[in-house]
Every structure is written in C-alpha cells, then in structure tokens.
Design an enzyme around this catalytic site. Structure first.
Site, mmCIF file in Angstrom:
data_model
loop_
_atom_site.group_PDB
_atom_site.id
_atom_site.type_symbol
_atom_site.label_atom_id
_atom_site.label_comp_id
_atom_site.label_asym_id
_atom_site.label_seq_id
_atom_site.Cartn_x
_atom_site.Cartn_y
_atom_site.Cartn_z
ATOM 1 N N THR A 34 2.504 5.414 11.935
ATOM 2 C CA THR A 34 3.433 5.344 13.067
ATOM 3 C C THR A 34 4.334 6.569 13.110
ATOM 4 O OG1 THR A 34 3.406 2.928 12.966
ATOM 5 C CG2 THR A 34 5.279 3.948 14.098
ATOM 6 N N GLN A 43 -7.686 4.567 12.236
ATOM 7 C CA GLN A 43 -8.773 3.589 12.089
ATOM 8 C C GLN A 43 -10.136 4.214 11.823
ATOM 9 O OE1 GLN A 43 -8.620 0.431 11.657
ATOM 10 N NE2 GLN A 43 -6.523 -0.044 12.285
ATOM 11 N N ASN A 102 -8.400 0.346 17.150
ATOM 12 C CA ASN A 102 -8.139 -0.653 16.117
ATOM 13 C C ASN A 102 -8.628 -2.051 16.486
ATOM 14 O OD1 ASN A 102 -5.894 0.310 17.818
ATOM 15 N ND2 ASN A 102 -4.866 -1.565 17.168
ATOM 16 N N CYS A 154 0.219 -5.307 14.955
ATOM 17 C CA CYS A 154 1.586 -5.105 15.429
ATOM 18 C C CYS A 154 1.924 -6.031 16.582
ATOM 19 C CB CYS A 154 1.782 -3.654 15.858
ATOM 20 S SG CYS A 154 1.374 -2.544 14.546
ATOM 21 N N HIS A 189 -2.580 2.778 3.966
ATOM 22 C CA HIS A 189 -2.961 1.380 3.714
ATOM 23 C C HIS A 189 -4.224 0.949 4.449
ATOM 24 C CE1 HIS A 189 -1.285 -0.819 7.363
ATOM 25 N NE2 HIS A 189 -0.728 0.359 7.512
ATOM 26 N N SER A 248 -3.306 7.118 7.655
ATOM 27 C CA SER A 248 -2.375 6.199 6.985
ATOM 28 C C SER A 248 -2.986 5.668 5.693
ATOM 29 C CB SER A 248 -2.059 5.046 7.945
ATOM 30 O OG SER A 248 -1.280 4.076 7.297
HETATM 31 N N1 PLP Z 1 -2.602 3.924 14.723
HETATM 32 C C1 PLP Z 1 -3.577 3.007 14.652
HETATM 33 C C2 PLP Z 1 -4.827 3.199 15.439
HETATM 34 C C3 PLP Z 1 -3.425 1.888 13.839
HETATM 35 O O1 PLP Z 1 -4.385 0.963 13.774
HETATM 36 C C4 PLP Z 1 -2.222 1.733 13.101
HETATM 37 C C5 PLP Z 1 -1.989 0.550 12.256
HETATM 38 O O2 PLP Z 1 -2.543 -0.494 12.488
HETATM 39 C C6 PLP Z 1 -1.240 2.749 13.209
HETATM 40 C C7 PLP Z 1 -1.460 3.821 14.033
HETATM 41 C C8 PLP Z 1 0.050 2.656 12.470
HETATM 42 O O3 PLP Z 1 -0.122 2.970 11.122
HETATM 43 P P1 PLP Z 1 0.967 2.450 10.061
HETATM 44 O O4 PLP Z 1 0.698 0.987 9.867
HETATM 45 O O5 PLP Z 1 0.728 3.259 8.836
HETATM 46 O O6 PLP Z 1 2.310 2.715 10.658
#
Ligand code: PLP
Length: 385
Positions: A71, A177, A149, A323, A199, A197
């Site tokens: 994010t 993703q 995602n 989210c 995780h 990212s």
């Molecule tokens: N972008 C995409 C396509 C995602 O799937 C996610 C998380 O699900 C993010 C950004 C955000 O990543 P983070 O959870 O590390 O903030």
C-alpha cells in the site's frame, strides 16, 4: 483439518523465513545507520536482503527501496511522480486496481488531479484503445496492476509500456499479486516503478518494496532521515527486511517448482468444482491469469453464506479483496467485468499457495457440495431453471 485457500489475502510465513527472522532478532539490535560494527553488521544484512529482492525481480540492488507495505509503495509511486511533475496533473489507472490505488485516486481527485479510469473487458483485460486515447500531454503516470487480486487476470504490461513510451509517460505497475506467481523481470516488463509486498510471498507482513528504475525521478514520500538513500525516511524495519529478503531468496530457489504444483492443484480443484456443482461460473481470463486463483460465482446464493459455511468446516476462503471483505459493498472488480450485482454477490475467491496439498483439494471438494445444496434449498434456487 484446516484448509487455507486464501493465499491472495496473505500467505503463511515460510518456516525457513521464520527461522531466519528469529536468528536475526536474537543476534542483532544495531541501528543500520550507526557506523560502529554492531550497526554496520545490520546494514550488511539489509544489503543482502535488498540483493535478494532485486534478484527476484531482475532489478539492480540500488533500484529497490523498502517500504512498510504494498500500500505504501503504491501511494509513494503515484504521489512521488506527481510531486516531481507539478505541471502534469493527470494520471491513468484501471477500474480494477487494488484499493491502494483506487482510494488514493479518489483522494487525489479531491486535490485537483484528473484521473482517467481505463475499463476492462469481461475477462478483466484493460482496453488498450481507451488507454491510448486517454493519454494527454498532462499525463504524469499510468498505473496498471500486473495480476488482479480477485480474479487473477494478467494485464498486457508490455503493450501498456509501449503506449506510454510513444507519449513519454512513465509507468507504475502494482505487482503485489504477480510476485511469486509469475516470473517477474522488470527489464522485460519495461516499467519505471513496480510495487511488491512481503506477505504475499511467504514473508512477513508490514514490509514492501518499490522498484524505481535507475534514472527515474521520484520525490520522497516520507520525510526525515537519510534512510533508503534519502528517499524513504525512518529507521528501517530490519526484521521485516530480513524476512522479505529470505522469502525472495526462497522464491528464486523453488518458486517455479511451487508454481507448477500449485497450478496442477488449482486445475484439479476447478475440474472438481465443475464436476460436483452444476451452474457455476468461473470469472477472470481463462488463460491469462495467475494460476493459483479461482473466482467462482454460485448464482442465487450469497458468497458470505458460503464463506461462513466453509469456515465452520475449517476451510478459509474469501469473498474478494481482503481489504473490502468486511464491507457490504459489492466488489468493484466484479462489477467492472460486467457482472450483475446479484451475481457479483455470489462470488467466492479461492487462492492456493505453497503449503496446499492434494488432501486440501479433496477436503474442499468433499465439503462443498453439501453446503451448496443446503444453501440452494434455503434460497429456493433451481439450477435447472
Ligand atoms: N496491491 C494488491 C494488488 C494487493 O493485492 C494488495 C494486498 O492485498 C496490496 C496492493 C496491498 O499490499 P499490502 O497488504 O502489503 O499493503
């Protein structure tokens, strides 16, 4: 037996990553900015982790900047570019971006930035003609995700980059993703900025990175000390970086093998669902998608009810983006691919990962039919109508 089929929301920490992190925590406490040995040792460990993340992306070490999350990287990419080009107040994104891009776009619109939203077709692929027509001399950045995602569809990033290059516009790609699910090479993709990212690749949460191609000018997003070469201030999340680096190293080592296995498991799950449940619809592109993700509509049912019923059997899946899974809102991604709201509300996302087994698939296929039959009875849905 617990079955975890929500690897797009987050992945379990790889035990080897956990070991590496624990070892680091026990041995190191130094501030990497300190010049005495206790600090320098940590700086060297960070450098090694940065090299691993860079190698997994086909980037150079100096092009990787650690952040707190995907994010943050998404926010930094867009606002970092906009802040270097005050005369250009337009950006182009797709209608199916993650909230880290979409909500940010809404915020930027209030600040006077013009946002063009590129639509997608029914399989979730962006309309390249629309994209080309949307570029103006005021366009500062095109930001299009790599793999979605919720439905897994992969965007033609090379073609998007070609269009951008015709107009001298920079490209950011949210690859959160696709990292780990595809072979990523920033040189082949040709993008200027790219988000990943920790995780989502069996690393820890709260750590992300932004790839900034050498020579691309981006304003700092967080101001303060000189960390991350003066572009992202704040004492480093050393333990997160160590875990992310180890996760990237493991990806390089066994990522391809994992992917082949995951694809087979996902295919057999898909075939099984088709076999045991009539009248289901699979969303997303049939081919151009990350092969761990299934987005399935069960017309006539509410996805929430399916999710809860599966949860009582120890099976974790999702109704969409993590989210937004707590909100009642219909998934904007599913609406963007043209699903009617009642169909969108019937969709579940199943996403497999490194630690799933054939037994997980068997358990899922054993439990699902009963759940769907019962819910269809309650909702009076007739699959033959
Ligand atoms: N972008 C995409 C396509 C995602 O799937 C996610 C998380 O699900 C993010 C950004 C955000 O990543 P983070 O959870 O590390 O903030």
């Amino acid at each position: 037996m617990a079955v975890y089929f929500d690897n797009n929301a987050t992945t379990p920490l790889d035990p080897a990553v956990a070991d590496k992190m624990c070892g680091f925590l026990k041995e190191h406490y130094g501030n990497p900015s300190s010049i005495y040995p206790i600090g320098r040792a940590v700086k060297e460990i960070i450098t090694a982790a940065r090299e691993n993340v860079a190698a997994a992306l086909g980037a150079q070490r100096g092009e990787i900047f650690f952040t707190s999350s995907g994010t943050e990287s998404d926010n930094w990419a867009i606002q970092g570019v906009l802040n270097t080009t005050p005369e250009k107040r337009e950006i182009i994104i797709s209608t199916i971006e993650h909230p880290a891009i979409l909500s940010q776009a809404k915020f930027l619109e209030k600040k006077g930035v013009k946002v063009s939203y590129v639509p997608v077709d029914s399989s979730g692929v962006v309309d390249l003609d629309f994209l080309r027509a949307a570029v103006t001399p005021q366009t500062a950045l095109i930001s299009i995700m790599h793999a979605n995602n919720e439905i897994g569809t992969i965007q033609p990033i090379d073609k998007i980059v070609s269009i951008a290059r015709e107009h001298g516009v920079q490209v950011h790609c949210d690859a959160v993703q696709s990292f780990g699910k595809l072979d990523l090479d920033v040189m082949k993709l040709g993008v200027d900025l790219l988000t990943v990212s920790g995780h989502k690749i069996y690393g820890p949460k709260g750590i992300g990175a932004l790839y900034i191609r050498k020579g691309v000018d981006v304003c700092p997003f967080i101001h303060g000390g000189h960390q991350e070469r003066g572009l992202r201030a704040g004492t480093e999340n050393t333990i997160g970086i160590v875990g992310f680096g180890e996760a990237a190293r493991i990806l390089l080592e066994r990522g391809r093998k994992d992917r082949e296995r995951i694809e087979k498991l996902t295919d057999s799950l898909k075939d099984g669902i088709k076999r045991v449940i009539p009248k289901v619809i699979f969303n997303g592109h049939p081919e151009k998608r990350v092969k761990n993700t299934l987005n399935v509509a069960f017309p006539g049912l509410e996805s929430e009810a399916i999710l809860l019923a599966l949860a009582t059997k120890g099976i974790s899946i999702s109704t969409g983006s993590a989210c937004s899974s707590e909100s009642e809102e219909v998934s904007p991604v599913l609406l963007a691919i043209g699903l009617r709201p009642e169909i969108a509300r019937s969709c579940i996302r199943i996403s497999l990962g490194r630690f799933n087994t054939e037994e997980d698939v068997r358990v899922f296929l054993r439990e699902l039919p009963d759940i769907i039959i019962k819910l269809r009875q309650i909702s009076a849905f007739d699959p033959d109508v």
